[in-house]
Design an enzyme around this catalytic site. Sequence first.
Site, mmCIF file in Angstrom:
data_model
loop_
_atom_site.group_PDB
_atom_site.id
_atom_site.type_symbol
_atom_site.label_atom_id
_atom_site.label_comp_id
_atom_site.label_asym_id
_atom_site.label_seq_id
_atom_site.Cartn_x
_atom_site.Cartn_y
_atom_site.Cartn_z
ATOM 1 N N LYS A 198 6.150 -1.379 8.574
ATOM 2 C CA LYS A 198 6.139 -0.165 7.744
ATOM 3 C C LYS A 198 5.280 0.922 8.402
ATOM 4 O O LYS A 198 4.490 0.618 9.312
ATOM 5 C CB LYS A 198 5.603 -0.498 6.350
ATOM 6 C CG LYS A 198 4.140 -0.925 6.359
ATOM 7 C CD LYS A 198 3.687 -1.473 5.014
ATOM 8 C CE LYS A 198 2.239 -1.902 5.075
ATOM 9 N NZ LYS A 198 1.847 -2.715 3.915
ATOM 10 N N TYR A 204 -15.912 25.226 17.378
ATOM 11 C CA TYR A 204 -16.034 25.879 16.066
ATOM 12 C C TYR A 204 -17.364 25.541 15.419
ATOM 13 O O TYR A 204 -17.823 24.403 15.463
ATOM 14 C CB TYR A 204 -14.919 25.404 15.131
ATOM 15 C CG TYR A 204 -13.558 25.971 15.446
ATOM 16 C CD1 TYR A 204 -13.341 27.345 15.467
ATOM 17 C CD2 TYR A 204 -12.489 25.120 15.697
ATOM 18 C CE1 TYR A 204 -12.076 27.865 15.747
ATOM 19 C CE2 TYR A 204 -11.221 25.619 15.966
ATOM 20 C CZ TYR A 204 -11.024 26.997 15.984
ATOM 21 O OH TYR A 204 -9.785 27.504 16.250
HETATM 22 C C1 LIG Z 1 1.301 -3.974 4.330
HETATM 23 C C2 LIG Z 1 1.592 -5.226 3.617
HETATM 24 C C3 LIG Z 1 1.385 -6.477 4.235
HETATM 25 C C4 LIG Z 1 0.712 -6.625 5.596
HETATM 26 O O1 LIG Z 1 -0.680 -6.622 5.431
HETATM 27 P P1 LIG Z 1 -1.672 -6.822 6.700
HETATM 28 O O2 LIG Z 1 -3.018 -6.880 6.098
HETATM 29 O O3 LIG Z 1 -1.485 -5.616 7.570
HETATM 30 O O4 LIG Z 1 -1.250 -8.074 7.378
HETATM 31 C C5 LIG Z 1 1.781 -7.602 3.549
HETATM 32 N N1 LIG Z 1 2.331 -7.519 2.314
HETATM 33 C C6 LIG Z 1 2.530 -6.340 1.681
HETATM 34 C C7 LIG Z 1 3.131 -6.322 0.325
HETATM 35 C C8 LIG Z 1 2.155 -5.172 2.300
HETATM 36 O O5 LIG Z 1 2.330 -4.001 1.675
#
Ligand SMILES: *Cc1c(COP(=O)(O)O)cnc(C)c1O
Length: 376
Positions: A35, A268
């Site tokens: 994702k 800046y």
């Molecule tokens: C993002 C996510 C994961 C992965 O988590 P990590 O800590 O990056 O391994 C697993 N399950 C869900 C539902 C998530 O949203």
Amino acid sequence: MISSEVHLSQEALSHNLRLYRKLLGPETKITAVVKSNAYGHGLLPIAEMALEAGADLLGVNALEEAILLRNHFPNAIVLIMGSIPMLTERSHLLADERYWVMVSEIAEIEALCQLNPRPKIHLKLNTGMSRLGQSEPNWESFASELKKRSLLLDGIATHFASTEDFTEHSFSMRQLTKFQNGISIFAKYGYTNLLRHCASSASAMLFPEARMDMIRLGISMYGLWPSLETKLSLSMMGKDIGMLQPVLTWKTRIQHIQDLKAGEFVGYGSTFKTTYPTKLAVLPVGYYEGLDRKLSNNGYVLIKGERARILGRICMNMTMVEITHIPNVHIGDEVIVIGKSQDESVSADDHATWSGTINYEVVTSILDQFPRIKTK
Ligand SMILES: *Cc1c(COP(=O)(O)O)cnc(C)c1O
């Protein structure tokens, strides 16, 4: 946007996946969580690398990400973990048996059950995160209603809230017990043989009972620890899974060089003033490109294996770093923003410490438009 390149190591990703594979029984699947543009690493190249490394599924948050993956990987199984806005109106987009969809509502399950082909339906239970998923008091009536309407389920899932935050894991253990209780409630109503999954990187590493039929592996696949607490927890348990290898290197090049006298100001707000003749390099990356503005006067990059500290405020698209102490630096020379250079390294964890956040946010902030380049 070519002011940077993001290099991705297949070897590192395969190594990280292997470390987890060794923990798991032969029946336990690994979902490679890709994702958010694969945690900023690049969705398509990482998906390809994860499949090459033997991941069983690809995990995304949104339907749009799943559709993009489907177009490039016709046979991949894609787990959609986030909620899908207007699912009941758009359910036709999910008519694909290689989509596994995590849902929380009866109406969603009903819509998905009518599809042909039908995606796999995974019910999400809330056990303590209080984000998505049905909460415990509803499980019995939910299961009974599903059965009454002859609706189907293929999987059951939950998500841990705070495994990464503590070295004391009673909250996670309570979540696990609740989840197991939920599984048996649904079994009582005929929902047996569901694919059970709850563990992400930290919980899969720490709790053997949480690995079940599948793990959802995100941050560790990219070679980053879920947290320092996770690392400490593991060593307090007397366990060692081996070294994770960071997959990503963020490189840019020197755009310009300035020679300043003592007593001149940089950037800046004139927050930095030289106290000796100072040579600085201007880099073509700033907070828009994903270099957190909290790294102003606080952090460094690597040039020719040396640390070059950030001088003054980080601008929207540029950053100034000191190179007084580094001989033979020229315009166009390579700069490591995250990665290794000779004996020095600067990690996503260093950036997280400097800017007061977590490595997850550091890597997801790297500008999506930079080219992602797969390497060995
Ligand atoms: C993002 C996510 C994961 C992965 O988590 P990590 O800590 O990056 O391994 C697993 N399950 C869900 C539902 C998530 O949203």
